[in-house]
Design a protein around this motif. Structure first.
Motif, PDB file in Angstrom:
ATOM      1  N   SER A 398       0.824  -1.205   0.000  1.00 52.05           N
ATOM      2  CA  SER A 398       0.000   0.000   0.000  1.00 52.05           C
ATOM      3  C   SER A 398       0.860   1.258   0.000  1.00 52.05           C
ATOM      4  N   SER A 399       0.349   2.308  -0.614  1.00 48.82           N
ATOM      5  CA  SER A 399       1.079   3.584  -0.648  1.00 48.82           C
ATOM      6  C   SER A 399       0.407   4.637   0.223  1.00 48.82           C
ATOM      7  N   ILE A 400      -0.581   4.236   1.018  1.00 52.13           N
ATOM      8  CA  ILE A 400      -1.301   5.249   1.807  1.00 52.13           C
ATOM      9  C   ILE A 400      -0.502   5.697   3.026  1.00 52.13           C
ATOM     10  N   MET A 401       0.517   4.915   3.411  1.00 52.86           N
ATOM     11  CA  MET A 401       1.400   5.306   4.511  1.00 52.86           C
ATOM     12  C   MET A 401       2.846   5.162   4.060  1.00 52.86           C
ATOM     13  N   ALA A 430      -9.260  -4.284   5.246  1.00 53.40           N
ATOM     14  CA  ALA A 430     -10.325  -3.962   4.289  1.00 53.40           C
ATOM     15  C   ALA A 430     -10.122  -2.576   3.700  1.00 53.40           C
ATOM     16  N   GLU A 431      -9.748  -1.616   4.573  1.00 46.81           N
ATOM     17  CA  GLU A 431      -9.542  -0.238   4.096  1.00 46.81           C
ATOM     18  C   GLU A 431      -8.388  -0.176   3.108  1.00 46.81           C
ATOM     19  N   ILE A 432      -7.286  -0.847   3.466  1.00 44.50           N
ATOM     20  CA  ILE A 432      -6.127  -0.860   2.577  1.00 44.50           C
ATOM     21  C   ILE A 432      -6.491  -1.516   1.247  1.00 44.50           C
ATOM     22  N   GLY A 433      -7.300  -2.568   1.326  1.00 43.05           N
ATOM     23  CA  GLY A 433      -7.730  -3.252   0.104  1.00 43.05           C
ATOM     24  C   GLY A 433      -8.463  -2.320  -0.841  1.00 43.05           C
ATOM     25  N   GLN A 434      -9.298  -1.439  -0.279  1.00 44.95           N
ATOM     26  CA  GLN A 434     -10.037  -0.482  -1.115  1.00 44.95           C
ATOM     27  C   GLN A 434      -9.071   0.472  -1.819  1.00 44.95           C
ATOM     28  N   ALA A 451       6.320   4.677  -9.490  1.00 37.72           N
ATOM     29  CA  ALA A 451       7.498   5.516  -9.223  1.00 37.72           C
ATOM     30  C   ALA A 451       7.106   6.720  -8.369  1.00 37.72           C
ATOM     31  N   SER A 452       5.966   7.306  -8.692  1.00 37.66           N
ATOM     32  CA  SER A 452       5.476   8.457  -7.935  1.00 37.66           C
ATOM     33  C   SER A 452       5.192   8.088  -6.486  1.00 37.66           C
ATOM     34  N   ASN A 453       4.612   6.909  -6.272  1.00 36.26           N
ATOM     35  CA  ASN A 453       4.309   6.463  -4.911  1.00 36.26           C
ATOM     36  C   ASN A 453       5.578   6.245  -4.095  1.00 36.26           C
TER      37      ASN A 453
END
Length: 735
Positions: A398-401, A430-434, A451-453
């Motif tokens: 995941s790239s959210i964190m 589940a949230e990360i999956g979304q 690359a941006s992430n």
């Protein structure tokens, strides 16, 4: 000398050097030489002074020398390197964290880089053997991994703390970053160590190594190196002209379209960090407190698992949850989601308090990639048991964190009860999956998204280190010069290879409300393209937002010449004229707007200009027309002032009463006070005046100033000048 005095003399010497004041720069360098008392440094200094003396002698003698300019630059380069070394040596005994760690290195008995890498590879083989055995010993795997990570930290320290790398260390570095080496942690750590070392002191060989990494086949290494390159080149921008090899390599680097695009994206990502503090404040003061109100309510419900697992079950089984969530907390959750989708760094404040775990006392861990086989991850997930690997895989992908926050998140779960941990893991999974689904779609539409992430996460890792590391104050903040990247040599080279980067960066500054920087860039853009309508509009707006009204007007007028009769531009022109008190031109502009697009608001503006020009009859005619279709409190208030200023107290009183009897505001009371005063109803006037400031004692003098400004109209309506003295004191005594 104190550390601050050393830094001050260093900066003075460098500033003089870049302004071609070489003689004066030598004088500042001599101060450091005298302080250090090093024979070797004195010899270097004397040799450079002698070389410069010869250059000046040849010049005075009139000797032709085609190489004079190159010789001068070479001396400048050597003086810069000398003064950098002097500062480093003088700070060696300081209490600064980096120099304390440098002093500790010999006592820690580090192995050579070659030996460290050899043992890391051996330990990796042992771990693989254990993992592939029929009965893997988890405790033994963790112990081996711990030894491996300790060695990796030593490797990090070697490339971070040593100013000069030996040939052996360069070979080890190149081996680690090669495609043949598989250790992700070691790869990323040595690149980060190189960046951190360059951030402390300039070194041409290390910078060339970093440039090599910028072309590495491994995306993780390449993106980290490019991020570091932007920061390092920004710091040493003034001195790059002295290093031809660096400049040549840079020109070759930006000739690659993919790298140019990556650098542009990184520059915009770095600029966006200026908003992180504002987002943190919003999270701390608005969003998180609102969401925290939600938690006790949720805990009152028995069926928590349905709440976190399924929105359908939630709605069906317990509607009151949804009823509660439909309030402001839901809005805050939506706000978080929107910020996240825009790429905002929303987790800085969330995990700031989790950076005091022992894990973060080891500096290399701030730059470590989040991996399943990291010691703390294995230890914590081993106790989690159910679905542990699926969660970690989700977090890794995941790239959210950023990596630092991923570790914080997992470490915060260590002491959570198993049942609660299981439920929380399932919810987060589940949230990360979304978000993963969203990211997959984005990657299909934009292949460079990965690359941006990577660069975004690494910039956030760096941001956390320079803001939250226990000894962060001992490091020059990488993000202090964020808003000057567009003035660097790197940016100039990028513009030559990518015509859009200047416009894109200017627009980005503008979109983030960074108006001084936007002004600098749009000024340059409009000089090169005098027909860029949008650029002149934005330049005008940026000047307007920074309080430069005349410059704003000039640019709006130029935009109007390019594309006439644009309503938005004309409105801005009219506003600028009003701010500049040029009501004749404001009136003309508003009349033209009304011709193009007649509306009520514009007629109000026309009437207001007439009032400012004391054309009360014309203003009253406009208000009379508006009364037919827009008989509102706003109109009554406008007519009240128009009639009062024109000496028609009876009409003013009629409309004033309508205002004060229908949800009045403070201005309505103020106008009513003026009218009561003119009617000699002094008690009523004072009562209305006090209502106009909501009976606030601290506002009395401001009120009196406002009355003084309106004396002209009050005198025209029959108030004698001496009455004001009594009025002001009467107001003061009544509150």
């Amino acid at each position: 000398m104190t550390a601050s005095e050393i830094h001050k003399v260093f900066r003075q010497a460098c500033n003089l050097l870049t302004r071609n004041n070489l003689f004066l720069s030598f004088e500042r360098v001599k101060l450091l030489i005298d302080e250090l008392k090093s024979k070797e440094m004195l010899e270097r200094y004397n040799d450079l002074r002698q070389d410069y003396g010869f250059l000046l002698d040849y010049f005075v003698d009139g000797t032709e020398d085609d190489e004079r300019k190159n010789s001068y630059i070479k001396i400048q380069k050597q003086v810069f390197l000398l003064v950098s070394d002097l500062r480093e040596m003088l700070l060696a005994d300081s209490n600064n964290y980096e120099y304390v760690e440098k002093r500790r290195m010999p006592s820690r008995e580090f192995k050579s880089a070659t030996e460290i890498l050899y043992f890391i590879e051996k330990l990796t083989q042992q771990i693989e053997f254990q993992q592939n055995s029929l009965t893997p010993n988890k405790i033994e795997i963790v112990n081996i991994q711990a030894r491996k990570e300790k060695l990796a930290s030593q490797l990090f320290a070697t490339f971070w703390l040593k100013n000069e790398l030996t040939e052996e260390e360069k070979i080890v570095f190149e081996k680690i970053v090669s495609t043949q080496y598989d250790g992700i942690a070691e790869k990323t750590l040595v690149v980060s160590a190189l960046i951190l070392s360059l951030w402390r002191i300039f070194n041409e060989e290390k910078l060339l190594l970093l440039l090599d990494c910028c072309q590495n086949e491994d995306l993780l290494i390449r993106q980290r190196a490019l991020v570091g390159l932007v920061f390092v080149l920004s710091k040493y921008n003034q001195f790059l002209q002295f290093f031809k090899n660096i400049c040549m390599r840079l020109m070759m680097l930006v000739d690659n379209e993919h790298i140019t695009n990556a650098l542009e994206n990184i520059i915009l990502q770095i600029i966006s960090t200026k908003q992180t503090e504002d987002i943190n404040k919003k999270m701390r003061e608005e969003i998180l407190p609102e969401i925290s109100k939600l938690i006790p309510k949720i805990r009152n419900f028995s069926d928590i698992e349905n709440f976190i697992n399924s929105e359908e079950e939630w709605d069906e089984e317990n509607p009151q949850w949804q009823n509660y969530l439909d309030q402001s907390a839901t809005d805050k959750l939506q706000e978080i989601a929107e910020l996240q989708l825009q790429g905002a760094d929303i987790y800085m404040s969330t995990f700031a308090n989790f950076k005091n775990y022992p894990f973060f006392s080891e500096i290399s861990n701030w730059f470590r990639p989040f991996e399943y086989n990291q010691v703390d991850v294995m230890r914590i997930m081993d106790t989690a048991k159910p679905d542990k690997k699926s969660l970690v895989s989700a977090i890794i992908n995941s790239s959210i964190m950023c990596n630092s926050d991923k570790f914080s998140f997992l470490l915060s779960m260590e002491h959570m009860p198993d049942k609660q941990k299981k439920m929380f893991f399932e919810a987060i999974n589940a949230e990360i999956g979304q978000f993963e689904e969203i990211e997959k779609d984005e990657k299909l539409l934009n292949p460079e998204k990965q690359a941006s992430n990577i660069s975004k996460q690494y910039i956030q890792d760096l941001y956390r280190f320079f803001k939250l590391f226990t000894w962060h104050i001992d490091f020059a903040d990488m993000f202090s010069a964020t808003l000057f990247i567009h003035k660097t040599l790197l940016f100039t080279l990028l513009k030559e290879n990518n015509a859009d980067i200047e416009q894109n960066t200017a627009n980005y500054f503008f979109s983030k409300n960074l108006y001084p920087q936007a002004i600098e860039m749009f000024e340059n853009i409009t000089k090169k393209n005098s027909a860029d309508f949008a650029a002149f509009q934005k330049l005008g707006f940026a000047y307007q937002k920074t309080g430069s009204t005349q410059k704003a007007l000039d640019n709006y007028l130029r935009a109007d010449l390019i594309q006439t009769d644009d309503i938005w531009t004309l409105k801005k022109i009219a506003i600028c004229y009003r701010v500049l008190l040029d009501y004749n031109n404001a009136l003309t502009t508003y009349q033209h707007i009304d011709f193009l697009n007649p509306n009520i608001k514009n007629k109000f503006n026309i009437a207001r200009c007439h009032i400012e020009l004391e054309n009360y009859s014309q203003a009253r005619c406009i208000y009379s027309e508006l009364e037919k279709t827009d008989d509102t409190a706003k109109l009554w208030q406008a007519i009240t002032w128009c009639a009062f200023a024109n000496g028609n107290i009876a009409e003013a009183e009629y409309y004033s009463k309508r205002c004060t009897e229908n949800n009045p505001n403070l201005s309505d009371f103020y106008y009513a006070a003026h009218i009561a005063l003119c009617n000699k109803n002094y008690a009523d006037a004072i009562d209305y005046y006090l209502k106009s400031i909501d009976n606030k004692k601290e506002e009395v003098e401001s009120l009196i100033t406002s009355i003084e400004n309106d004396q002209k109209y009050l005198i025209n309506n029959g108030i004698y000048i001496e009455e004001f003295t009594y009025l002001y004191d009467a107001i003061r005594t009544k509150i």
